[in-house]
Design a protein around this motif. Structure first.
Motif, PDB file in Angstrom:
ATOM      1  N   ILE A 272       4.705  -3.906   2.660  1.00  0.00           N
ATOM      2  CA  ILE A 272       5.447  -3.094   2.139  1.00  0.00           C
ATOM      3  C   ILE A 272       4.816  -1.704   1.877  1.00  0.00           C
ATOM      4  N   CYS A 273       5.029  -0.522   2.366  1.00  0.00           N
ATOM      5  CA  CYS A 273       4.533   0.831   2.209  1.00  0.00           C
ATOM      6  C   CYS A 273       5.381   2.007   2.185  1.00  0.00           C
TER       7      CYS A 273
ATOM      8  N   LYS B  18      10.256   1.593  -7.295  1.00  0.00           N
ATOM      9  CA  LYS B  18      10.969   1.338  -5.812  1.00  0.00           C
ATOM     10  C   LYS B  18      10.120   0.416  -4.961  1.00  0.00           C
ATOM     11  N   PHE B  19       8.629   0.500  -5.232  1.00  0.00           N
ATOM     12  CA  PHE B  19       7.869  -0.629  -4.583  1.00  0.00           C
ATOM     13  C   PHE B  19       8.112  -1.809  -4.995  1.00  0.00           C
ATOM     14  N   ALA B  20       8.210  -2.071  -6.597  1.00  0.00           N
ATOM     15  CA  ALA B  20       8.631  -3.447  -6.977  1.00  0.00           C
ATOM     16  C   ALA B  20       9.765  -3.998  -6.609  1.00  0.00           C
ATOM     17  N   ARG B  21      10.717  -2.991  -6.507  1.00  0.00           N
ATOM     18  CA  ARG B  21      12.342  -3.602  -5.997  1.00  0.00           C
ATOM     19  C   ARG B  21      12.121  -3.997  -4.630  1.00  0.00           C
TER      20      ARG B  21
ATOM     21  N   THR C 269       0.927  -1.225  -0.153  1.00  0.00           N
ATOM     22  CA  THR C 269      -0.161  -0.098  -0.006  1.00  0.00           C
ATOM     23  C   THR C 269       0.897   1.302  -0.144  1.00  0.00           C
ATOM     24  N   SER C 270       0.211   2.317  -0.659  1.00  0.00           N
ATOM     25  CA  SER C 270       1.023   3.627  -0.421  1.00  0.00           C
ATOM     26  C   SER C 270       1.067   3.983   1.040  1.00  0.00           C
TER      27      SER C 270
ATOM     28  N   HIS D  26      -2.607  -2.454  -3.542  1.00  0.00           N
ATOM     29  CA  HIS D  26      -3.750  -1.662  -3.396  1.00  0.00           C
ATOM     30  C   HIS D  26      -3.621  -0.469  -4.138  1.00  0.00           C
ATOM     31  N   ASP D  27      -4.563  -0.014  -4.892  1.00  0.00           N
ATOM     32  CA  ASP D  27      -4.965   1.469  -5.299  1.00  0.00           C
ATOM     33  C   ASP D  27      -4.272   2.133  -6.172  1.00  0.00           C
TER      34      ASP D  27
END
Length: 443
Positions: A47-48, A117-120, A8-9, A135-136
């Motif tokens: 992960i956020c 960056k989230f994917a890594r 999520t962010s 999410h979102d």
């Protein structure tokens, strides 16, 4: 399901300094609360985005049944990803506010960098048996980036805001790129059948081939009914001699229909002089996205309208609108839910609106006035459903709620409570996880 990784962010909690120490500040409500319940049950990783400077000291931490891994963005990346693209392109786009869409040359570039960056971070934590649940709208590029990195895991993508018609979606240049990425997930979930239908029609309109593994599902998010329950004893504003209380709580946002509500109060008092002094509207607005011009403008406009209406109708002992521009503590929120006679929840468009469900679950006697354009209206049939753009209809619904008999109030509330209790947050995530496991197992 062997392992679960949620992305999520927003973080489940952030850190701020107090007395020389970092203290946790929880993000209560909505997706954050639901995901905390999921991970406490199944375990795994969350992960956020660590968006406060104090979060920099807490990149990774163990919180019991699961671990949190925070990603960080530079000031320029935050400006492009969050302010420019997420909030000034995608948010107005998916709420049909065409004139509020502000496209620039670099917003999508930084949006992509942030998604990468989230994917890594996901790649660091994933193994062959991990289910990835994204999410979102802030993270639309994550599925495509993961697939390009060679990730073949089961990916769930849950969409929490409206999905617009395909013609409207095509306004932005990157639209096809974004929609194709979301379609790389194994399953995409929405809160209403309309949003699900619009998504599938968008893929067709954009000539994006439907991959064989893709499944879409309409399943509205529920609330934690263990948290939102009727209060016992004397709480909040309950006392023997008081006028009826109309209540609302929203983020400061142009999608929420805030000004329309103030004008409806004006309309009520202009043709029902006998209601002067006979109710109070407690309007709580939470600061949001300060520094973004569209949000500063709506705040200024709203406060001018409130001042105008209060100036017209206030007396020495009464004002019609009590305006609170601040975030209130959770206990205070429950007290207000419990105390209010009427909840005025009338967004111009909303993916779901959990406040409406929280109020119904908590109140013992309240009436809900709800916008037909809120996703929650699909299930809350006991509410007074209104078009928030029709000021006369909105004003009439307020008068009707003020004058409604106790038997009708009770029947309407019982109907809504039954719906909310049967479709709570546990029901929501179990249905999604079971459907995802079944879908992935049959590929």
């Amino acid at each position: 399901m062997d392992r679960l990784l949620i992305v999520t962010s927003r973080a489940p909690f952030s850190y701020r300094s107090q007395g020389g120490k970092d203290i946790r500040v929880p993000n209560v409500g909505g997706v954050a609360t639901a995901m905390d319940s999921v991970l406490k049950k199944y375990g795994g990783t969350w992960i956020c985005w660590g968006d406060s400077k104090n979060d920099l000291e807490h990149k990774e931490e163990d919180v019991g049944r699961y671990t949190i891994r925070r990603i960080y963005l530079t000031a320029r990346e935050k400006l492009g990803f969050y302010n420019s693209y997420s909030n000034r392109v995608l948010w107005p786009l998916f709420h049909y506010f065409r004139n509020n869409i502000q496209m620039d040359d670099t917003g999508f570039k930084y949006y992509y960098i942030a998604n990468e960056k989230f994917a890594r971070a996901i790649m660091e934590k994933v193994d062959g048996k991990t289910t990835i649940w994204v999410h979102d709208y802030q993270l639309m590029m994550v599925p495509s980036i993961l697939r390009n990195m060679g990730v073949n895991n089961n990916i769930i993508f849950s969409w929490h805001i409206p999905w617009v018609s395909p013609e409207f979606f095509s306004i932005i240049p990157e639209g096809k790129f974004l929609a194709r990425s979301v379609s790389k997930a194994n399953m995409v979930t929405f809160h209403t059948r309309l949003y699900e239908k619009n998504f599938r029609n968008t893929l067709k309109y954009s000539n994006i081939k439907l991959v064989s593994h893709l499944r879409t599902l309409s399943v509205p998010l529920g609330i934690d009914t263990k948290i939102y329950t009727p209060l016992t004893g004397k709480h909040g504003l309950h006392h023997t001699k008081r006028v009826p209380i109309i209540f609302s709580i929203d983020r400061m946002d142009y999608t929420k229909g805030l000004i329309q509500r103030v004008r409806a109060i004006d309309k009520v008092l202009s043709y029902r002089n006998d209601l002067s002094g006979k109710f109070v509207y407690l309007m709580n607005v939470t600061p949001s996205r300060a520094g973004i011009p569209e949000y500063d403008d709506i705040k200024n406009h709203l406060e001018m309208e409130i001042g105008r209406v209060n100036g017209l109708y206030s007396t020495a002992t009464w004002i019609p609108i009590v305006y609170m521009y601040r975030k209130i503590p959770f206990k205070s929120l429950l007290n207000l839910y419990s105390s209010a006679d009427i909840a005025l929840i009338t967004p111009l468009v909303d993916g779901l609106n959990l406040v409406s469900k929280e109020f119904v679950a908590t109140t013992r006697k309240g009436i809900l006035i709800l916008s037909k354009f809120a996703g929650a209206a699909d299930g809350l049939k006991g509410a007074l459903i209104v078009n928030p753009n029709n000021i006369n209809e909105l004003a009439n619904s307020i008068v009707r709620a003020l004058e409604m008999g106790s038997d009708e109030r009770r029947l309407r509330l019982e109907k809504m409570k039954k719906h909310i209790l049967s479709r709570n947050s546990n029901w929501w995530y179990r249905r999604i996880i079971n459907a995802a496991d079944s879908n992935y197992g049959n590929e």
